[in-house]
Design a protein around this motif. Structure first.
Motif, PDB file in Angstrom:
ATOM      1  N   GLN A   1       1.025  -1.111   0.168  1.00  0.00           N
ATOM      2  CA  GLN A   1       0.003  -0.082   0.013  1.00  0.00           C
ATOM      3  C   GLN A   1       0.892   1.263   0.094  1.00  0.00           C
ATOM      4  OE1 GLN A   1      -2.843   1.032  -1.049  1.00  0.00           O
ATOM      5  NE2 GLN A   1      -4.131   0.588   0.742  1.00  0.00           N
ATOM      6  N   VAL A   2       0.306   2.441  -0.823  1.00  0.00           N
ATOM      7  CA  VAL A   2       0.994   3.612  -0.806  1.00  0.00           C
ATOM      8  C   VAL A   2       0.376   4.699   0.079  1.00  0.00           C
ATOM      9  CG1 VAL A   2       1.815   5.390  -2.234  1.00  0.00           C
ATOM     10  CG2 VAL A   2       2.235   2.956  -2.762  1.00  0.00           C
ATOM     11  N   GLN A   3       0.829   5.560   0.638  1.00  0.00           N
ATOM     12  CA  GLN A   3       0.298   6.617   1.165  1.00  0.00           C
ATOM     13  C   GLN A   3       0.793   7.941   0.890  1.00  0.00           C
ATOM     14  OE1 GLN A   3      -0.766   4.483   5.559  1.00  0.00           O
ATOM     15  NE2 GLN A   3       0.028   6.389   5.344  1.00  0.00           N
ATOM     16  N   LEU A   4      -0.010   8.856   0.642  1.00  0.00           N
ATOM     17  CA  LEU A   4       0.534  10.123   0.382  1.00  0.00           C
ATOM     18  C   LEU A   4       0.066  11.301   1.618  1.00  0.00           C
ATOM     19  CD1 LEU A   4      -0.603  10.821  -3.470  1.00  0.00           C
ATOM     20  CD2 LEU A   4       1.563   9.767  -2.238  1.00  0.00           C
ATOM     21  N   VAL A   5       0.880  11.956   2.161  1.00  0.00           N
ATOM     22  CA  VAL A   5       0.880  12.847   3.329  1.00  0.00           C
ATOM     23  C   VAL A   5       0.926  14.108   3.080  1.00  0.00           C
ATOM     24  CG1 VAL A   5       1.152  13.218   5.669  1.00  0.00           C
ATOM     25  CG2 VAL A   5       1.256  10.844   4.808  1.00  0.00           C
ATOM     26  N   GLU A   6      -0.181  15.171   3.090  1.00  0.00           N
ATOM     27  CA  GLU A   6       0.225  16.339   2.555  1.00  0.00           C
ATOM     28  C   GLU A   6       0.268  17.071   3.848  1.00  0.00           C
ATOM     29  OE1 GLU A   6      -3.020  15.748  -0.791  1.00  0.00           O
ATOM     30  OE2 GLU A   6      -3.412  15.304   1.369  1.00  0.00           O
ATOM     31  N   SER A   7       0.883  18.467   3.821  1.00  0.00           N
ATOM     32  CA  SER A   7       1.041  19.332   4.989  1.00  0.00           C
ATOM     33  C   SER A   7       1.300  20.698   4.384  1.00  0.00           C
ATOM     34  CB  SER A   7       2.133  18.949   6.003  1.00  0.00           C
ATOM     35  OG  SER A   7       3.394  18.893   5.187  1.00  0.00           O
ATOM     36  N   GLY A   8       1.119  21.584   5.089  1.00  0.00           N
ATOM     37  CA  GLY A   8       1.517  23.100   4.909  1.00  0.00           C
ATOM     38  C   GLY A   8       0.298  24.093   4.539  1.00  0.00           C
ATOM     39  N   GLY A   9      -1.024  23.320   4.563  1.00  0.00           N
ATOM     40  CA  GLY A   9      -2.237  24.577   4.331  1.00  0.00           C
ATOM     41  C   GLY A   9      -2.377  25.122   5.594  1.00  0.00           C
ATOM     42  N   GLY A  10      -3.236  26.324   5.408  1.00  0.00           N
ATOM     43  CA  GLY A  10      -3.330  27.415   6.442  1.00  0.00           C
ATOM     44  C   GLY A  10      -4.529  28.398   5.943  1.00  0.00           C
ATOM     45  N   LEU A  11      -4.539  29.395   6.631  1.00  0.00           N
ATOM     46  CA  LEU A  11      -5.080  30.480   6.687  1.00  0.00           C
ATOM     47  C   LEU A  11      -4.230  31.739   6.352  1.00  0.00           C
ATOM     48  CD1 LEU A  11      -7.677  32.313   6.353  1.00  0.00           C
ATOM     49  CD2 LEU A  11      -7.514  32.594   8.676  1.00  0.00           C
ATOM     50  N   VAL A  12      -4.101  32.411   5.129  1.00  0.00           N
ATOM     51  CA  VAL A  12      -3.377  33.478   4.906  1.00  0.00           C
ATOM     52  C   VAL A  12      -4.235  34.710   4.386  1.00  0.00           C
ATOM     53  CG1 VAL A  12      -1.216  32.048   4.562  1.00  0.00           C
ATOM     54  CG2 VAL A  12      -2.784  32.759   2.686  1.00  0.00           C
TER      55      VAL A  12
ATOM     56  N   CYS B   1       4.080  17.124   0.006  1.00  0.00           N
ATOM     57  CA  CYS B   1       3.559  15.802  -0.035  1.00  0.00           C
ATOM     58  C   CYS B   1       4.608  14.944  -0.262  1.00  0.00           C
ATOM     59  CB  CYS B   1       2.438  15.661  -1.335  1.00  0.00           C
ATOM     60  SG  CYS B   1       1.769  14.360  -1.492  1.00  0.00           S
ATOM     61  N   ALA B   2       4.575  13.878   0.966  1.00  0.00           N
ATOM     62  CA  ALA B   2       5.631  12.636   0.802  1.00  0.00           C
ATOM     63  C   ALA B   2       4.915  11.600   0.553  1.00  0.00           C
ATOM     64  CB  ALA B   2       6.280  12.797   2.087  1.00  0.00           C
ATOM     65  N   ALA B   3       5.350  10.576  -0.339  1.00  0.00           N
ATOM     66  CA  ALA B   3       4.668   9.298  -0.675  1.00  0.00           C
ATOM     67  C   ALA B   3       5.706   8.332  -0.344  1.00  0.00           C
ATOM     68  CB  ALA B   3       4.751   9.275  -2.345  1.00  0.00           C
ATOM     69  N   SER B   4       5.117   7.359   0.351  1.00  0.00           N
ATOM     70  CA  SER B   4       5.715   6.402   1.224  1.00  0.00           C
ATOM     71  C   SER B   4       5.061   5.123   1.225  1.00  0.00           C
ATOM     72  CB  SER B   4       5.742   6.658   2.852  1.00  0.00           C
ATOM     73  OG  SER B   4       4.525   6.800   3.331  1.00  0.00           O
ATOM     74  N   GLY B   5       5.635   3.761   1.374  1.00  0.00           N
ATOM     75  CA  GLY B   5       5.082   2.631   1.117  1.00  0.00           C
ATOM     76  C   GLY B   5       5.615   1.619   0.128  1.00  0.00           C
ATOM     77  N   SER B   6       5.170   0.797  -0.439  1.00  0.00           N
ATOM     78  CA  SER B   6       5.566  -0.133  -1.538  1.00  0.00           C
ATOM     79  C   SER B   6       5.817   0.399  -3.051  1.00  0.00           C
ATOM     80  CB  SER B   6       4.845  -1.311  -1.611  1.00  0.00           C
ATOM     81  OG  SER B   6       3.395  -1.209  -1.864  1.00  0.00           O
TER      82      SER B   6
END
Length: 120
Positions: A1-12, A22-27
């Motif tokens: 299984q592959v996961q994509l984890v996003e970060s950095g969003g917010g209010l500006v 976005c970091a992809a990890s897994g097989s």
């Protein structure tokens, strides 16, 4: 299984900047391309920017000159630098990856989404 984890969003505020990652990890065997899409309430999901393993980029007309997509292939990570943000950029931003898994089967994966809100 592959996961994509996003970060950095917010209010500006309008005119401000955000940097999404976005970091992809897994097989994963190899990533063909990664990109960012966004979806505002009542709207279809639309392409924002994509980048291939060779570094070729494609941008939506609405973000050209303001957003920059980049990759760190060693870390299977894609970034989106967003400058001169406008209220119409407000949306949930989704990371996308086109890749071959370790069994050499091609897949398209999506992240869970990260909220970007731009105030006037």
């Amino acid at each position: 299984q592959v996961q994509l984890v996003e970060s950095g969003g917010g209010l500006v505020q309008a005119g401000g900047s955000l940097r999404l990652s976005c970091a992809a990890s897994g097989s994963i065997f190899s990533i063909n391309a990664m990109g960012w899409y966004r979806q505002a309430p009542g709207k279809q999901r639309e392409l924002v920017a994509t980048i291939t393993s060779g570094g070729s980029t494609n941008y939506a007309d609405s973000v050209k000159g303001r957003f920059t997509i980049s990759r760190d292939n060693a870390k299977n990570t894609v970034y989106l630098q967003m400058n001169s943000l406008k209220p119409e950029d407000t949306a949930v931003y989704y990371c996308n990856a086109d890749l071959w898994d370790i069994s050499r089967v091609f897949h398209i994966y999506w992240g869970q989404g990260t909220q970007v809100s731009v105030s006037a």
